[in-house]
Structures are given as C-alpha cells and as structure tokens.
Design a protein around this motif. Sequence first.
Motif, PDB file in Angstrom:
ATOM      1  N   THR A  99       0.817  -1.228   0.000  1.00  0.00           N
ATOM      2  CA  THR A  99       0.000   0.000   0.000  1.00  0.00           C
ATOM      3  C   THR A  99       0.845   1.271   0.000  1.00  0.00           C
ATOM      4  OG1 THR A  99      -0.217   0.117   2.416  1.00  0.00           O
ATOM      5  CG2 THR A  99      -1.853  -1.191   1.219  1.00  0.00           C
ATOM      6  N   THR A 100       2.139   1.155   0.298  1.00  0.00           N
ATOM      7  CA  THR A 100       3.020   2.329   0.294  1.00  0.00           C
ATOM      8  C   THR A 100       4.206   2.169  -0.653  1.00  0.00           C
ATOM      9  OG1 THR A 100       4.251   1.463   2.204  1.00  0.00           O
ATOM     10  CG2 THR A 100       2.410   2.954   2.657  1.00  0.00           C
ATOM     11  N   TRP A 101       4.313   1.025  -1.279  1.00  0.00           N
ATOM     12  CA  TRP A 101       5.413   0.704  -2.197  1.00  0.00           C
ATOM     13  C   TRP A 101       5.380   1.618  -3.415  1.00  0.00           C
ATOM     14  CZ3 TRP A 101       4.174  -2.894  -6.573  1.00  0.00           C
ATOM     15  CH2 TRP A 101       5.296  -3.241  -7.330  1.00  0.00           C
ATOM     16  N   MET A 102       6.567   1.969  -3.911  1.00  0.00           N
ATOM     17  CA  MET A 102       6.685   2.762  -5.132  1.00  0.00           C
ATOM     18  C   MET A 102       7.315   1.887  -6.210  1.00  0.00           C
ATOM     19  SD  MET A 102       5.312   5.489  -4.086  1.00  0.00           S
ATOM     20  CE  MET A 102       5.627   6.596  -5.456  1.00  0.00           C
ATOM     21  N   PRO A 103       6.544   1.368  -7.151  1.00  0.00           N
ATOM     22  CA  PRO A 103       7.077   0.465  -8.175  1.00  0.00           C
ATOM     23  C   PRO A 103       8.200   1.122  -8.986  1.00  0.00           C
ATOM     24  CG  PRO A 103       4.680   0.450  -8.196  1.00  0.00           C
ATOM     25  CD  PRO A 103       5.093   1.585  -7.306  1.00  0.00           C
ATOM     26  N   GLN A 104       9.262   0.356  -9.208  1.00  0.00           N
ATOM     27  CA  GLN A 104      10.407   0.847  -9.979  1.00  0.00           C
ATOM     28  C   GLN A 104      10.425   0.309 -11.405  1.00  0.00           C
ATOM     29  OE1 GLN A 104      12.580   3.214  -8.547  1.00  0.00           O
ATOM     30  NE2 GLN A 104      10.858   3.114  -7.094  1.00  0.00           N
ATOM     31  N   GLN A 105       9.527  -0.594 -11.719  1.00  0.00           N
ATOM     32  CA  GLN A 105       9.385  -1.095 -13.079  1.00  0.00           C
ATOM     33  C   GLN A 105       7.934  -1.489 -13.283  1.00  0.00           C
ATOM     34  OE1 GLN A 105      10.725  -5.092 -14.169  1.00  0.00           O
ATOM     35  NE2 GLN A 105      11.468  -5.389 -12.065  1.00  0.00           N
ATOM     36  N   ARG A 106       7.615  -1.930 -14.493  1.00  0.00           N
ATOM     37  CA  ARG A 106       6.251  -2.332 -14.797  1.00  0.00           C
ATOM     38  C   ARG A 106       6.217  -3.826 -15.107  1.00  0.00           C
ATOM     39  NH1 ARG A 106       2.998   2.024 -18.213  1.00  0.00           N
ATOM     40  NH2 ARG A 106       1.428   1.585 -16.625  1.00  0.00           N
ATOM     41  N   TYR A 107       5.050  -4.401 -14.878  1.00  0.00           N
ATOM     42  CA  TYR A 107       4.910  -5.852 -14.938  1.00  0.00           C
ATOM     43  C   TYR A 107       3.809  -6.250 -15.914  1.00  0.00           C
ATOM     44  CZ  TYR A 107       7.671  -5.430 -10.715  1.00  0.00           C
ATOM     45  OH  TYR A 107       8.659  -5.106  -9.824  1.00  0.00           O
ATOM     46  N   ASP A 108       3.986  -7.442 -16.493  1.00  0.00           N
ATOM     47  CA  ASP A 108       2.980  -7.997 -17.400  1.00  0.00           C
ATOM     48  C   ASP A 108       1.885  -8.733 -16.631  1.00  0.00           C
ATOM     49  OD1 ASP A 108       4.427  -7.327 -19.909  1.00  0.00           O
ATOM     50  OD2 ASP A 108       5.909  -8.739 -19.108  1.00  0.00           O
ATOM     51  N   ILE A 109       2.261  -9.323 -15.509  1.00  0.00           N
ATOM     52  CA  ILE A 109       1.308 -10.103 -14.721  1.00  0.00           C
ATOM     53  C   ILE A 109       1.512  -9.797 -13.239  1.00  0.00           C
ATOM     54  CG2 ILE A 109       0.564 -12.432 -14.034  1.00  0.00           C
ATOM     55  CD1 ILE A 109       1.387 -13.348 -16.842  1.00  0.00           C
ATOM     56  N   TRP A 110       0.410  -9.526 -12.574  1.00  0.00           N
ATOM     57  CA  TRP A 110       0.371  -9.265 -11.135  1.00  0.00           C
ATOM     58  C   TRP A 110      -0.400 -10.399 -10.498  1.00  0.00           C
ATOM     59  CZ3 TRP A 110       1.081  -4.364  -8.283  1.00  0.00           C
ATOM     60  CH2 TRP A 110       0.415  -4.300  -7.061  1.00  0.00           C
ATOM     61  N   HIS A 111       0.206 -11.091  -9.551  1.00  0.00           N
ATOM     62  CA  HIS A 111      -0.450 -12.208  -8.879  1.00  0.00           C
ATOM     63  C   HIS A 111      -0.504 -11.920  -7.380  1.00  0.00           C
ATOM     64  CE1 HIS A 111      -0.457 -16.000  -6.579  1.00  0.00           C
ATOM     65  NE2 HIS A 111      -1.296 -16.412  -7.504  1.00  0.00           N
ATOM     66  N   ASP A 112      -1.628 -12.217  -6.781  1.00  0.00           N
ATOM     67  CA  ASP A 112      -1.812 -12.022  -5.348  1.00  0.00           C
ATOM     68  C   ASP A 112      -2.746 -13.106  -4.849  1.00  0.00           C
ATOM     69  OD1 ASP A 112      -2.927 -11.361  -2.859  1.00  0.00           O
ATOM     70  OD2 ASP A 112      -3.229  -9.250  -3.342  1.00  0.00           O
ATOM     71  N   ARG A 113      -2.217 -13.998  -4.047  1.00  0.00           N
ATOM     72  CA  ARG A 113      -3.068 -14.985  -3.372  1.00  0.00           C
ATOM     73  C   ARG A 113      -3.050 -14.688  -1.878  1.00  0.00           C
ATOM     74  NH1 ARG A 113      -2.051 -19.628  -0.376  1.00  0.00           N
ATOM     75  NH2 ARG A 113      -3.829 -21.068  -0.242  1.00  0.00           N
ATOM     76  N   ALA A 114      -4.183 -14.193  -1.379  1.00  0.00           N
ATOM     77  CA  ALA A 114      -4.395 -14.038   0.062  1.00  0.00           C
ATOM     78  C   ALA A 114      -3.671 -12.858   0.693  1.00  0.00           C
ATOM     79  CB  ALA A 114      -4.041 -15.328   0.801  1.00  0.00           C
ATOM     80  N   ALA A 115      -3.379 -11.807  -0.082  1.00  0.00           N
ATOM     81  CA  ALA A 115      -2.884 -10.562   0.520  1.00  0.00           C
ATOM     82  C   ALA A 115      -3.983  -9.496   0.525  1.00  0.00           C
ATOM     83  CB  ALA A 115      -1.648 -10.062  -0.217  1.00  0.00           C
ATOM     84  N   PHE A 116      -4.650  -9.320  -0.620  1.00  0.00           N
ATOM     85  CA  PHE A 116      -5.627  -8.233  -0.748  1.00  0.00           C
ATOM     86  C   PHE A 116      -6.745  -8.351   0.283  1.00  0.00           C
ATOM     87  CE2 PHE A 116      -9.328  -6.155  -2.816  1.00  0.00           C
ATOM     88  CZ  PHE A 116      -8.802  -4.884  -2.919  1.00  0.00           C
ATOM     89  N   HIS A 117      -7.144  -9.574   0.619  1.00  0.00           N
ATOM     90  CA  HIS A 117      -8.304  -9.691   1.514  1.00  0.00           C
ATOM     91  C   HIS A 117      -8.003  -9.237   2.947  1.00  0.00           C
ATOM     92  CE1 HIS A 117      -7.469 -14.332   2.152  1.00  0.00           C
ATOM     93  NE2 HIS A 117      -6.670 -13.604   2.906  1.00  0.00           N
ATOM     94  N   PHE A 118      -6.734  -9.000   3.278  1.00  0.00           N
ATOM     95  CA  PHE A 118      -6.406  -8.450   4.592  1.00  0.00           C
ATOM     96  C   PHE A 118      -6.603  -6.926   4.645  1.00  0.00           C
ATOM     97  CE2 PHE A 118      -3.965 -12.436   5.031  1.00  0.00           C
ATOM     98  CZ  PHE A 118      -4.452 -12.848   6.261  1.00  0.00           C
ATOM     99  N   LEU A 119      -6.838  -6.301   3.511  1.00  0.00           N
ATOM    100  CA  LEU A 119      -7.007  -4.847   3.488  1.00  0.00           C
ATOM    101  C   LEU A 119      -8.477  -4.524   3.756  1.00  0.00           C
ATOM    102  CD1 LEU A 119      -4.717  -3.976   0.446  1.00  0.00           C
ATOM    103  CD2 LEU A 119      -4.126  -4.134   2.884  1.00  0.00           C
ATOM    104  N   THR A 120      -8.801  -4.313   5.005  1.00  0.00           N
ATOM    105  CA  THR A 120     -10.195  -4.088   5.395  1.00  0.00           C
ATOM    106  C   THR A 120     -10.557  -2.607   5.428  1.00  0.00           C
ATOM    107  OG1 THR A 120      -9.557  -4.163   7.739  1.00  0.00           O
ATOM    108  CG2 THR A 120     -10.292  -6.229   6.726  1.00  0.00           C
ATOM    109  N   GLU A 121      -9.569  -1.727   5.313  1.00  0.00           N
ATOM    110  CA  GLU A 121      -9.826  -0.287   5.290  1.00  0.00           C
ATOM    111  C   GLU A 121      -9.851   0.205   3.842  1.00  0.00           C
ATOM    112  OE1 GLU A 121     -10.470   1.615   7.863  1.00  0.00           O
ATOM    113  OE2 GLU A 121     -10.150   0.051   9.380  1.00  0.00           O
ATOM    114  N   GLU A 122     -10.835   1.036   3.525  1.00  0.00           N
ATOM    115  CA  GLU A 122     -10.971   1.516   2.150  1.00  0.00           C
ATOM    116  C   GLU A 122      -9.723   2.250   1.679  1.00  0.00           C
ATOM    117  OE1 GLU A 122     -13.879   4.239  -0.688  1.00  0.00           O
ATOM    118  OE2 GLU A 122     -14.443   3.822   1.394  1.00  0.00           O
ATOM    119  N   ARG A 123      -9.096   3.021   2.551  1.00  0.00           N
ATOM    120  CA  ARG A 123      -7.902   3.769   2.132  1.00  0.00           C
ATOM    121  C   ARG A 123      -6.774   2.822   1.716  1.00  0.00           C
ATOM    122  NH1 ARG A 123      -7.997   4.334   7.718  1.00  0.00           N
ATOM    123  NH2 ARG A 123      -6.164   3.484   8.830  1.00  0.00           N
TER     124      ARG A 123
END
Length: 204
Positions: A99-123
Amino acid sequence: MSDRTSHWQAVYTSKAETEVSWYQDNPATSLRLIRDANAAPASRLIDIGGGASRLVDALLAAGYRALTVLDISAAALEAARARLGAAGAKVEWITADVTTWMPQQRYDIWHDRAAFHFLTEERDRRAYVERMREAVVPGGQIIIGTFALDGPEKCSGLLVQRYDAQSLADTLGPSFELLDSCTEAHRTPWDSVQQFQFSRFRRS
C-alpha cells in the motif's frame, strides 16, 4: 515498523512455512491462471504478498525468468530465498508494504493470493489499486485470490474482507476488466477447508 509489518514478521519468525493456514505444496490454481494469462518465459511477473509461498519455486521450474516477489515480511522472503538456494538469485525480492510501495518497473502479470483480503480499510484498498494501476502495463493481467463469501471471516488473528468475482471487480474499478473467475477449496495443513475465489482481470 508499522503494526502490519510487526504482525507478519512475528508470524514468519515464530512459525514454519508449513504451519500457516495458507500453505500450499502445489499452487495449481495460481499456475493455471498464470498460464491462462498467456504468460511467456520472459513475461515480467510479480507475486504480491508472496512471502514464503512455493509459487516462485514452481514458476522457476516452469521456465519463467523475470520474477519478482514482494512481501511486507523480510523473514518470509528470507525463508523462500533460503529454500531456493542458488536459484533464488534469479528472483528480485522486495520487502515492502504494497500500500506504500513505489514500483520501480512495470509488470505484465500481477499475482496475489491471500494478501488483498487483509485490506479491510478503504484507504488501504485504494492505495493497493493505485499501485497496481501504476505497476501493470496496459493490457497486462491481474490474478487475485481472496477468501470467498463463504470463506473464513478471520485469518492469522486478523479480520478479512471476503469477495466474489463481481464484488472484487467493483472494488478494483473500471480500469480492470474481469476475464474469468473460479473457486478453490483450500485444504489447510491441519486438514480444514477454506473457500477461496480467484479472479483474473485485464488492465485497460
């Protein structure tokens, strides 16, 4: 160190990788969805919240060459790096809060298993989506696995936000086109079952 960082450092310094509920020896659903996203060996692929997951092992074995694993816990990444040995040098490891990371390159595929669901705050969800939009190339694909609507309400002592494919699409917004989705009954190391849903999107 943030509360979120402290929590996950404590998890990965007190438990082996096989002692957490999300452990998978064979991440078959993620691998299939990555193949469905037409990933090539040179595709730039990032695993968000990858921690000590064995997905990176499987991707290296399948011939993918441009892999990045990001996790908030340095201990989790060190566990994966140690497990891989010399092969770990082929992977870029990033210790950061997405949520605070600043990407230094761009990606073709973004994968996330079981990280996003921990974000319970809208911000936090909004910050995640902003990073994803910045990091993924137009036409790139996003794979996100979360607890399903009938999945657990808590994990690792934390509340989670559960989704189906449409509610996840609504949360990500119009920049991400829902391509397909599926469910998975994940069996934990202690033989209980957790219901997950995975959705695949294309970034506009």
